[in-house]
Design a protein around this motif. Structure first.
Motif, PDB file in Angstrom:
ATOM      1  N   ALA A  63       0.824  -1.203   0.000  1.00 20.76           N
ATOM      2  CA  ALA A  63       0.000   0.000   0.000  1.00 20.76           C
ATOM      3  C   ALA A  63       0.863   1.260   0.000  1.00 20.76           C
ATOM      4  O   ALA A  63       0.573   2.233  -0.713  1.00 20.76           O
ATOM      5  N   LEU A  64       1.935   1.245   0.780  1.00 27.15           N
ATOM      6  CA  LEU A  64       2.825   2.407   0.842  1.00 27.15           C
ATOM      7  C   LEU A  64       3.518   2.665  -0.491  1.00 27.15           C
ATOM      8  O   LEU A  64       3.779   3.817  -0.849  1.00 27.15           O
ATOM      9  N   GLN A  67       7.782   7.443  -0.943  1.00 26.31           N
ATOM     10  CA  GLN A  67       8.976   8.004  -0.309  1.00 26.31           C
ATOM     11  C   GLN A  67       9.226   7.405   1.071  1.00 26.31           C
ATOM     12  O   GLN A  67      10.335   7.517   1.612  1.00 26.31           O
ATOM     13  N   ALA A  68       8.210   6.784   1.654  1.00 23.61           N
ATOM     14  CA  ALA A  68       8.367   6.210   2.996  1.00 23.61           C
ATOM     15  C   ALA A  68       8.966   4.812   2.968  1.00 23.61           C
ATOM     16  O   ALA A  68       9.451   4.331   3.995  1.00 23.61           O
ATOM     17  N   PRO A 106      13.042   4.508   3.769  1.00 27.72           N
ATOM     18  CA  PRO A 106      13.355   4.658   5.203  1.00 27.72           C
ATOM     19  C   PRO A 106      12.785   3.530   6.051  1.00 27.72           C
ATOM     20  O   PRO A 106      13.437   3.069   7.002  1.00 27.72           O
ATOM     21  N   LEU A 107      11.585   3.085   5.712  1.00 26.57           N
ATOM     22  CA  LEU A 107      10.958   1.982   6.450  1.00 26.57           C
ATOM     23  C   LEU A 107      11.804   0.716   6.358  1.00 26.57           C
ATOM     24  O   LEU A 107      12.098   0.074   7.372  1.00 26.57           O
ATOM     25  N   LEU A 108      12.230   0.377   5.136  1.00 28.42           N
ATOM     26  CA  LEU A 108      13.046  -0.820   4.945  1.00 28.42           C
ATOM     27  C   LEU A 108      14.426  -0.658   5.567  1.00 28.42           C
ATOM     28  O   LEU A 108      15.024  -1.631   6.028  1.00 28.42           O
ATOM     29  N   LEU A 138       8.272   9.889  10.571  1.00 26.87           N
ATOM     30  CA  LEU A 138       8.559  10.360   9.222  1.00 26.87           C
ATOM     31  C   LEU A 138       7.455  11.294   8.728  1.00 26.87           C
ATOM     32  O   LEU A 138       7.734  12.331   8.111  1.00 26.87           O
ATOM     33  N   ALA A 139       6.200  10.923   9.005  1.00 27.74           N
ATOM     34  CA  ALA A 139       5.069  11.767   8.597  1.00 27.74           C
ATOM     35  C   ALA A 139       5.146  13.133   9.270  1.00 27.74           C
ATOM     36  O   ALA A 139       4.890  14.171   8.643  1.00 27.74           O
TER      37      ALA A 139
END
Length: 206
Positions: free
Chosen positions: A113-114, A120-121, A124-126, A153-154
């Motif tokens: 979904a992201l 862009q998230a 950084p998430l991974l 991040l948001a």
């Protein structure tokens, strides 16, 4: 925001897409119910540990893909409901209608979904997920901390309210679905993915 019948249809479709579990669908082709093996979880980590990386790769592809498709449908057909559609796909993965409401923990579907709603998230998430995994070897802890990085991040990006709410809700949801991992971690009984602990192995050799 008023919901139309078409919007409701998209939300229902997102949940039903989420209910298509990659591990359970592919497991049927092998005559295996992955929930009866390993940790009993119908997710990519248990698929890797019990049936190998090829099977796990297929599982992750399906689970990521359905999250991306649900988000895409939301954007195209019900733009104001894209984030709720993505959230319902994740909910469907955890409590799948087609599989007795016993599914996985939602991380791969959330990543899908992201990729559509907030690409862009993903990096950084991974990065957070990978760094925690390489240092600790705990997949569940890595996923929880990666999820908790999303609201930060948001906030840092001054994201719109819909994205901020989605990030916070997703972080809390992943915390909830991984609560058993955290409990085992607290008790010292959580399984470690030792081969992933490259940092520990490097320090041991140094």
């Amino acid at each position: 925001m008023t919901m139309t019948l078409a919007d409701a249809g998209v939300l229902l479709a997102a949940y039903l897409l989420g209910s298509l579990s990659g591990s359970l669908l592919l497991g049927r082709l092998r005559g295996v119910d992955i929930r009866r093996h390993g940790s009993g979880n119908a997710g990519g980590t248990n698929a890797l540990r019990t049936l190998g990386w090829r099977f796990a790769l297929g599982v992750v592809a399906i689970d990521v893909g359905k999250g991306a498709l649900a988000a895409w449908l939301g954007l195209r057909l019900a733009p104001g409901w894209a984030y709720p559609a993505a959230a319902l796909a994740v909910v469907g993965h955890v409590w799948p209608l087609w599989h007795g409401f016993r599914g996985g923990k939602g991380a791969a579907t959330a990543v899908g979904a992201l990729l559509v709603l907030w690409p862009q998230a993903v990096l950084p998430l991974l990065a957070v997920w990978g760094l925690v995994l390489l240092s600790s070897g705990y997949v569940g802890l890595s996923t929880v901390l990666a999820g908790l990085s999303l609201p930060l991040l948001a906030y840092w990006q001054a994201a719109a309210s819909a994205r901020m709410v989605f990030a916070l809700a997703l972080a809390l949801f992943l915390l909830f679905t991984h609560r058993s991992n955290l409990q085992r971690l607290w008790r010292g009984t959580e399984s470690r993915f030792e081969r992933a602990r490259l940092w520990h192995r490097w320090r041991s050799r140094a």
